[in-house]
Design an enzyme around this catalytic site. Structure first.
Site, PDB file in Angstrom:
ATOM      1  N   ASP A   8       0.877  -1.161   0.000  1.00 45.10           N
ATOM      2  CA  ASP A   8       0.000   0.000   0.000  1.00 45.10           C
ATOM      3  C   ASP A   8       0.925   1.224   0.000  1.00 45.10           C
ATOM      4  O   ASP A   8       2.148   1.088   0.161  1.00 45.10           O
ATOM      5  CB  ASP A   8      -0.877  -0.028   1.252  1.00 45.10           C
ATOM      6  CG  ASP A   8      -1.748   1.204   1.387  1.00 45.10           C
ATOM      7  OD1 ASP A   8      -2.329   1.638   0.376  1.00 45.10           O
ATOM      8  OD2 ASP A   8      -1.833   1.741   2.503  1.00 45.10           O
ATOM      9  N   ASP A  10      -0.232   5.132   1.103  1.00 42.06           N
ATOM     10  CA  ASP A  10      -0.539   6.091   2.167  1.00 42.06           C
ATOM     11  C   ASP A  10      -0.610   5.407   3.525  1.00 42.06           C
ATOM     12  O   ASP A  10      -1.399   4.482   3.732  1.00 42.06           O
ATOM     13  CB  ASP A  10      -1.873   6.786   1.870  1.00 42.06           C
ATOM     14  CG  ASP A  10      -1.770   7.734   0.691  1.00 42.06           C
ATOM     15  OD1 ASP A  10      -1.187   8.812   0.858  1.00 42.06           O
ATOM     16  OD2 ASP A  10      -2.256   7.379  -0.399  1.00 42.06           O
TER      17      ASP A  10
END
Length: 230
Positions: A8, A10
């Site tokens: 991922d 953020d």
């Protein structure tokens, strides 16, 4: 056999979650309102389709707000808070270890390509990734698995050949719905949220050498396979 890591972005590679929450809380307080974490959590790892802070603020106030003005303010504050940040602990070492082990690496993010690539370029990490899939390239963001399924397709591997690294409940759900073993590594914001559904949870990616993490995951996969045959 594990062949790839899917990151991922953020809150996992770069701690943008705290700055985003704080920026919005400042806006709400300027309007004499509060933005509860449990509301904001709905869009972490997903997007404003899951929770729209503009609409929620308008509902609290009972009137329309200047959305363009607020968007510009939020963007400015976000940049101020994260433009000098380094990658979170363990990220760069994990990428180097993955390369040394011959693993592929990918990014699977609900954020737009321009946002993620811009920050990865600043961090000197953009060219390290073999594949990238973003929220502005799919019809459905996390917790739907479309972003992860797209990343797997770009990598040319099966779900059971990857490990997903996530920080949010929505991200964990997306990875698992794609059939990927998911390791939750929460930050200061998402650490307050429910992440018990993750296959494994670490305080930091720096807590466990990548070789040991892969061995642990492969062992868990083997145990699950044996249990399904019993």
């Amino acid at each position: 056999m594990i062949k790839a890591l899917v990151f991922d972005f953020d809150g996992l590679i770069l701690d943008t979650e705290l700055s985003a929450l704080q920026s919005w809380q400042e806006v709400y307080r300027a309007h004499k309102s509060e933005l509860p974490l449990e509301k904001w959590a709905l869009c972490i790892g997903s997007g404003f389709e899951a929770f729209d802070p503009y609409t929620y603020l308008e509902a609290l106030l009972g009137r329309a707000i200047l959305r363009d003005e607020i968007a510009a303010q939020i963007s400015k504050r976000n940049i101020e808070m994260i433009e000098t940040q380094a990658a979170l602990p363990g990220i760069e070492d994990a990428i180097k270890a993955a390369k040394r082990l011959g693993l592929k690496i990918a990014v699977a993010s609900s954020s737009p390509r321009s946002w993620v690539v811009g920050h990865l370029t600043r961090l000197g990490l953009h060219q390290e990734f073999d594949a990238m899939k973003f929220g502005d390239e799919v019809a459905r963001k996390k917790p739907h698995p479309e972003i992860y399924l797209g990343a797997l397709e770009l990598l040319g591997i099966r779900a059971d050949e990857a490990i997903a690294l996530e920080d949010s409940p929505n991200g964990v759900l997306a990875a698992q719905r794609a059939g990927i073993f998911c390791v939750a590594i929460p930050n200061i914001v998402t650490g307050q949220l429910f992440l018990d559904h993750a296959n494994l949870r670490l305080k930091s990616l720096a807590d466990l050498p990548l070789e040991e993490l892969i061995a642990l995951v492969e062992n868990k996969q083997a145990q699950k396979s044996q249990e399904s045959l019993a």
